[in-house]
Design a protein around this motif. Structure first.
Motif, PDB file in Angstrom:
ATOM      1  N   LEU A 312       0.504  -1.022   0.433  1.00 48.50           N
ATOM      2  CA  LEU A 312      -0.160  -0.044   0.103  1.00 48.50           C
ATOM      3  C   LEU A 312       1.014   0.809   0.009  1.00 48.50           C
ATOM      4  N   GLN A 313       1.865   1.293   1.377  1.00 45.36           N
ATOM      5  CA  GLN A 313       2.283   2.208   1.017  1.00 45.36           C
ATOM      6  C   GLN A 313       3.536   2.639  -0.048  1.00 45.36           C
ATOM      7  N   ASN A 314       3.838   1.738  -0.913  1.00 46.56           N
ATOM      8  CA  ASN A 314       4.556   1.693  -2.099  1.00 46.56           C
ATOM      9  C   ASN A 314       3.574   2.263  -3.573  1.00 46.56           C
ATOM     10  N   ARG A 315       2.124   1.469  -3.214  1.00 46.21           N
ATOM     11  CA  ARG A 315       1.633   1.894  -4.336  1.00 46.21           C
ATOM     12  C   ARG A 315       1.478   3.493  -4.441  1.00 46.21           C
ATOM     13  N   MET A 316       1.310   3.989  -3.442  1.00 40.14           N
ATOM     14  CA  MET A 316       0.803   5.540  -2.896  1.00 40.14           C
ATOM     15  C   MET A 316       1.980   6.700  -3.189  1.00 40.14           C
ATOM     16  N   ASP A 317       2.666   6.420  -3.337  1.00 38.35           N
ATOM     17  CA  ASP A 317       4.713   7.004  -3.571  1.00 38.35           C
ATOM     18  C   ASP A 317       4.750   7.001  -4.722  1.00 38.35           C
ATOM     19  N   ASP A 318       4.226   5.515  -5.509  1.00 36.73           N
ATOM     20  CA  ASP A 318       4.161   5.207  -7.128  1.00 36.73           C
ATOM     21  C   ASP A 318       3.339   6.538  -6.914  1.00 36.73           C
ATOM     22  N   ALA A 319       2.434   7.128  -7.376  1.00 40.33           N
ATOM     23  CA  ALA A 319       0.846   7.573  -7.464  1.00 40.33           C
ATOM     24  C   ALA A 319       1.490   8.633  -7.377  1.00 40.33           C
ATOM     25  N   ILE A 320       2.228   9.864  -5.467  1.00 43.91           N
ATOM     26  CA  ILE A 320       2.483  10.952  -6.020  1.00 43.91           C
ATOM     27  C   ILE A 320       3.065  11.582  -6.766  1.00 43.91           C
ATOM     28  N   GLN A 321       4.678  10.650  -7.279  1.00 43.80           N
ATOM     29  CA  GLN A 321       5.133  10.883  -8.651  1.00 43.80           C
ATOM     30  C   GLN A 321       4.420  11.076  -9.907  1.00 43.80           C
ATOM     31  N   LEU A 322       3.794  10.120  -9.860  1.00 42.83           N
ATOM     32  CA  LEU A 322       3.096   9.990 -11.368  1.00 42.83           C
ATOM     33  C   LEU A 322       1.706  11.094 -10.892  1.00 42.83           C
ATOM     34  N   GLN A 323       1.695  12.077 -10.064  1.00 42.92           N
ATOM     35  CA  GLN A 323       0.615  12.809 -10.110  1.00 42.92           C
ATOM     36  C   GLN A 323       1.326  14.125 -10.239  1.00 42.92           C
ATOM     37  N   SER A 324       2.912  14.201 -10.503  1.00 39.98           N
ATOM     38  CA  SER A 324       3.912  15.113 -10.277  1.00 39.98           C
ATOM     39  C   SER A 324       4.300  15.349 -11.619  1.00 39.98           C
ATOM     40  N   THR A 325       4.413  14.724 -12.364  1.00 47.21           N
ATOM     41  CA  THR A 325       4.754  13.443 -13.620  1.00 47.21           C
ATOM     42  C   THR A 325       4.080  14.009 -14.660  1.00 47.21           C
ATOM     43  N   PHE A 326       2.622  13.925 -13.904  1.00 51.12           N
ATOM     44  CA  PHE A 326       1.372  14.197 -15.076  1.00 51.12           C
ATOM     45  C   PHE A 326       0.529  15.845 -15.385  1.00 51.12           C
ATOM     46  N   MET A 327       0.880  16.307 -13.974  1.00 46.05           N
ATOM     47  CA  MET A 327       1.159  18.145 -13.904  1.00 46.05           C
ATOM     48  C   MET A 327       2.074  18.803 -15.058  1.00 46.05           C
ATOM     49  N   LYS A 328       2.640  17.871 -15.062  1.00 48.66           N
ATOM     50  CA  LYS A 328       3.884  18.828 -15.781  1.00 48.66           C
ATOM     51  C   LYS A 328       3.744  18.562 -16.953  1.00 48.66           C
ATOM     52  N   MET A 329       3.097  18.175 -17.573  1.00 47.93           N
ATOM     53  CA  MET A 329       2.463  17.842 -19.322  1.00 47.93           C
ATOM     54  C   MET A 329       2.006  18.331 -19.342  1.00 47.93           C
ATOM     55  N   GLY A 330       2.026  20.167 -19.997  1.00 48.69           N
ATOM     56  CA  GLY A 330       1.063  20.990 -19.824  1.00 48.69           C
ATOM     57  C   GLY A 330       0.008  21.063 -21.025  1.00 48.69           C
ATOM     58  N   GLY A 331       0.735  20.326 -21.918  1.00 48.78           N
ATOM     59  CA  GLY A 331       0.342  19.504 -24.017  1.00 48.78           C
ATOM     60  C   GLY A 331      -0.944  19.508 -23.628  1.00 48.78           C
ATOM     61  N   VAL A 332      -0.668  18.018 -23.143  1.00 50.33           N
ATOM     62  CA  VAL A 332      -2.064  17.370 -22.698  1.00 50.33           C
ATOM     63  C   VAL A 332      -3.017  17.575 -22.207  1.00 50.33           C
ATOM     64  N   THR A 333      -2.636  18.016 -20.737  1.00 46.18           N
ATOM     65  CA  THR A 333      -3.531  18.750 -19.335  1.00 46.18           C
ATOM     66  C   THR A 333      -5.235  19.251 -20.153  1.00 46.18           C
ATOM     67  N   ASN A 334      -5.229  19.672 -20.178  1.00 48.13           N
ATOM     68  CA  ASN A 334      -6.920  20.292 -20.733  1.00 48.13           C
ATOM     69  C   ASN A 334      -7.459  18.996 -21.749  1.00 48.13           C
ATOM     70  N   GLU A 335      -7.164  18.170 -22.663  1.00 51.57           N
ATOM     71  CA  GLU A 335      -7.681  17.442 -22.883  1.00 51.57           C
ATOM     72  C   GLU A 335      -8.306  15.961 -21.598  1.00 51.57           C
ATOM     73  N   VAL A 336      -7.025  15.788 -21.271  1.00 52.08           N
ATOM     74  CA  VAL A 336      -6.764  15.119 -20.048  1.00 52.08           C
ATOM     75  C   VAL A 336      -8.117  15.072 -19.267  1.00 52.08           C
ATOM     76  N   ARG A 337      -8.322  16.400 -18.634  1.00 49.09           N
ATOM     77  CA  ARG A 337      -9.220  17.059 -17.986  1.00 49.09           C
ATOM     78  C   ARG A 337     -10.513  16.853 -18.558  1.00 49.09           C
ATOM     79  N   LYS A 338     -10.668  17.007 -19.552  1.00 49.13           N
ATOM     80  CA  LYS A 338     -12.121  17.035 -20.644  1.00 49.13           C
ATOM     81  C   LYS A 338     -12.620  15.918 -20.637  1.00 49.13           C
ATOM     82  N   SER A 339     -11.818  14.561 -21.043  1.00 49.06           N
ATOM     83  CA  SER A 339     -11.975  12.980 -20.684  1.00 49.06           C
ATOM     84  C   SER A 339     -12.727  12.823 -19.253  1.00 49.06           C
ATOM     85  N   PHE A 340     -11.215  12.818 -17.811  1.00 48.51           N
ATOM     86  CA  PHE A 340     -11.889  12.616 -16.874  1.00 48.51           C
ATOM     87  C   PHE A 340     -12.963  13.360 -15.806  1.00 48.51           C
TER      88      PHE A 340
END
Length: 358
Positions: A312-340
């Motif tokens: 559980l702890q490892n998966r939460m750490d991975d999710a935090i890293q993924l969240q940080s990486t995902f937020m830096k991808m400004g080019g696809v943020t708007n499209e992903v936001r619309k999808s979600f």
């Protein structure tokens, strides 16, 4: 002839009293003695002609009896005469009277309609209260039976047999299992809802109903996901059966609604008040981590399920890293936001969920 004779006497008597403004109604209100004396005087006046002085004294005598009412009668007689001689109503006055009569009828009809509507509302409210009382009573019985059934799950599983045994333990006949048309899934849904409520109550108490700021949100998420997962450990051997019941198409909406409600509560009380795309990604990610941890626990034979909590702890750490990486991808943020956004809104509307927190 007798009737006409009596009528003639009354007419002559009224003529006799007219000179003193006395009416027969005054005489009719007197006692029997006065009436007898008057009748005697009248009879004598018909048989013998009284002298003028005696006639005057008779009139004065009866005038004293009628003096108290003579003025009132004169006023009434004058008013009646004025009314009879008054000018007839004009056409406008008659129209006004007609309209007034119609207005009164409309008013009466409107008030009767309002009264009928009020009575209907009262009956509807009374019927609704009675239905709510019956439903509350039935729900109390249902909860009592399901609570008693949980102790039979380790031996009988998530089945209707466990519900029947629980009903008998609660003092109800076994036929009440008809209150649970979905059988074992009703027991699973009750267990999930009960566990979610316990987690929610603990979070509200710890955060003072969301007013207290959380210093370490990640630790908060891990701790309460673990708390919720530990609640299934007493039923670990039978939990694969519960997972299979939750995966059935007819049961999936309820299961998904309970899962999304749980992860939203955990995120909210951890301090997540975001309105951006992070609101969706955190909840989707936490729901996935919770289900993966739950499945991992089923095959974990380590002491106190230590490997499960490490997972559980490892998966939460991975999710935090993924969240940080995902937020830096400004080019696809708007499209992903619309999808979600569209996905969550559709799921929320289908499941009837409301994520507004007070």
């Amino acid at each position: 002839m007798a009737n006409f004779s009596a009528l003639n006497r009354m007419i002559k008597l009224q003529i006799l009293l007219n000179s003193k403004n006395v009416h027969l109604s005054h005489i009719a209100c007197r006692n029997l003695t006065c009436s007898s004396v008057l009748a005697l005087r009248y009879k004598q006046s018909q048989t013998t002609q009284e002298p003028p002085e005696q006639c005057q004294r008779t009139q004065q005598h009866w005038n004293s009896h009628a003096s108290n009412r003579s003025t009132k009668y004169s006023s009434s007689k004058s008013f009646l005469k004025q009314t009879q001689n008054s000018t007839p109503l004009t056409s406008s006055q008659r129209t006004l009277c007609t309209k007034s009569a119609e207005s009164i009828e409309d008013f009466r009809s409107r008030e009767e309609k309002r009264e009928a509507e009020y009575e209907q509302q009262q009956e509807k409210a009374k019927s609704q209260q009675e239905n709510e009382a019956r439903n509350a009573k039935a729900e109390a019985v249902r909860v009592k039976i399901l609570e008693a059934s949980l102790q039979h799950v380790p031996t009988l599983g998530w089945t209707r047999k466990a519900i029947v045994q629980g009903a008998e333990d609660a003092g109800y006949p076994s036929v009440v299992h008809g209150m649970f048309p979905d059988g074992g899934f009703d027991l699973v849904a009750y267990f999930n809802g009960k566990c979610n409520d316990e987690v929610l109550a603990t979070m509200q108490k710890e955060t003072e109903n969301g007013a207290k700021e959380i210093s370490n949100p990640l630790e908060f998420l891990v701790r309460f996901v673990r708390m919720r997962t530990e609640m299934t450990i007493p039923y670990k051997a039978q939990w694969p059966q519960a997972v299979a019941l939750m995966a059935l198409p007819k049961n999936a909406p309820t299961s998904l609604a309970q899962l999304l409600t749980l992860v939203d509560d955990i995120c909210y009380y951890s301090g997540d008040r975001s309105v951006d795309i992070g609101w969706y990604t955190r909840r989707v990610g936490l729901a996935g981590i919770f289900k993966m941890t739950e499945l991992y626990m089923l095959q974990d034979n380590s002491l106190d399920h230590s490997q499960t909590w490490e997972f559980l702890q490892n998966r939460m750490d991975d999710a935090i890293q993924l969240q940080s990486t995902f937020m830096k991808m400004g080019g696809v943020t708007n499209e992903v936001r619309k999808s979600f956004n569209s996905t969550f809104i559709t799921a929320r509307n289908m499941l009837g969920l409301n994520y507004n927190k007070s």
